[in-house]
Scaffold this active site. Structure first.
Site, PDB file in Angstrom:
ATOM      1  N   GLY A 156      -3.349   1.188   7.960  1.00 14.89           N
ATOM      2  CA  GLY A 156      -2.931   1.625   9.297  1.00 14.89           C
ATOM      3  C   GLY A 156      -4.072   2.246  10.081  1.00 14.89           C
ATOM      4  CE1 TYR A 157      -3.128   2.838  15.593  1.00 12.22           C
ATOM      5  CE2 TYR A 157      -1.177   3.101  14.202  1.00 12.22           C
ATOM      6  CZ  TYR A 157      -1.779   2.593  15.336  1.00 12.22           C
ATOM      7  OH  TYR A 157      -1.045   1.849  16.229  1.00 12.22           O
ATOM      8  CG  ASP A 158      -4.941   5.988   6.492  1.00 12.82           C
ATOM      9  OD1 ASP A 158      -4.165   6.614   7.247  1.00 12.82           O
ATOM     10  OD2 ASP A 158      -4.664   5.712   5.316  1.00 12.82           O
ATOM     11  CE  LYS A 214      -2.922   8.386   3.757  1.00 13.14           C
ATOM     12  NZ  LYS A 214      -2.733   6.953   4.037  1.00 13.14           N
ATOM     13  NE  ARG A 252       3.803   6.895   4.425  1.00 12.98           N
ATOM     14  CZ  ARG A 252       2.761   6.529   5.160  1.00 12.98           C
ATOM     15  NH1 ARG A 252       1.539   6.728   4.721  1.00 12.98           N
ATOM     16  NH2 ARG A 252       2.946   5.969   6.324  1.00 12.98           N
ATOM     17  CG  ASP A 303       9.701   4.684  11.787  1.00 13.45           C
ATOM     18  OD1 ASP A 303       8.733   3.944  11.510  1.00 13.45           O
ATOM     19  OD2 ASP A 303      10.296   4.624  12.869  1.00 13.45           O
ATOM     20  CB  THR A 304       4.682   7.042   9.496  1.00 11.87           C
ATOM     21  OG1 THR A 304       5.198   7.555   8.269  1.00 11.87           O
ATOM     22  CG2 THR A 304       3.399   7.798   9.849  1.00 11.87           C
ATOM     23  CG  HIS A 359      -1.743  -1.206   1.395  1.00  6.08           C
ATOM     24  ND1 HIS A 359      -2.849  -1.472   0.605  1.00  6.08           N
ATOM     25  CD2 HIS A 359      -1.637  -2.258   2.242  1.00  6.08           C
ATOM     26  CE1 HIS A 359      -3.387  -2.615   0.970  1.00  6.08           C
ATOM     27  NE2 HIS A 359      -2.674  -3.112   1.959  1.00  6.08           N
TER      28      HIS A 359
END
Length: 210
Positions: free
Chosen positions: A163-165, A185, A191, A76-77, A19
């Site tokens: 993820g947390y989207d 997005k 990002r 890294d996020t 993704h």
């Protein structure tokens, strides 16, 4: 007859997440060809042993360069939630399941479930996504950062993203990241902000007059 030579920079993107790979390919465009870890034969999970996003991103690029010989970038996020004192932060990807080998979708669901449980009844739902990119190019490290402010929803909304989207709604919008198309997005995300900085830097290397 004149021939126009177009130089295309080739870089490894240190991720196994399909993704994320597709998202960044759209952001960087055709001037930069992304090579995945799978394409260079790197099938292992690169260690992320540090307590900051900056150190973990840099470690991934160092690992690829030293073990495979490619110039590389990595990100890294972290999702940083005020009411949780900045958690899950650097542990965002493994917040609920640690180093488990569960499929990505199951990890995402477990992480979201844990965050919502910890935020149950909390009135301060302010949060931010922060991305740090490390670029290892010509034996030099460069760092780029992107931040987007928002808040944590009471329940997941939307089917897109990862993820947390589904539980993060960016400031100034009335829908979660997971309710947005990839194009929407990519215009506003943490990002996207970090990778636009990376893209501008790389373009200056590909075409110094641009």
């Amino acid at each position: 007859m004149f021939f126009i030579y177009t130089y295309i920079m080739r870089l490894v993107f240190a991720t196994h997440n399909p993704h994320k790979l597709e998202e960044i390919r759209q952001l960087l465009g055709s001037e930069i060809k992304l090579i995945s870890l799978d394409e260079i034969g790197c099938n292992e999970e690169i260690p992320e042993p540090f307590s900051t996003l900056e150190e973990n991103a840099r470690e991934k690029t160092r690992f690829v360069k030293e073990n495979y010989g490619y110039d590389c970038f990595a990100d890294d996020t972290g999702l940083e939630i005020d009411a949780l004192n900045g958690a899950p932060g650097v542990y965002s990807a493994r917040y609920a399941v640690g180093e488990s080998k569960l499929p990505l979708k199951e990890k995402f669901r477990a992480n979201i479930k844990k965050v919502l449980r910890e935020m149950n009844g909390e009135s301060n739902r302010r949060a931010r996504f922060r991305t740090v990119i490390s670029l290892h190019l010509n034996n030099t490290f460069f760092l780029f950062e992107g931040i987007v402010q928002g808040h944590i929803l009471n329940e997941p909304k939307g089917e897109e993203g990862f993820g947390y989207d589904p539980v993060f709604q960016p400031e100034g919008f009335d829908k979660s990241f997971a309710e947005m198309t990839l194009g929407e997005k990519n215009r506003i995300s943490h990002r996207a902000i970090a990778f636009e900085k990376l893209k501008a830097f790389l373009r200056s290397r590909v075409n110094p007059r641009a």
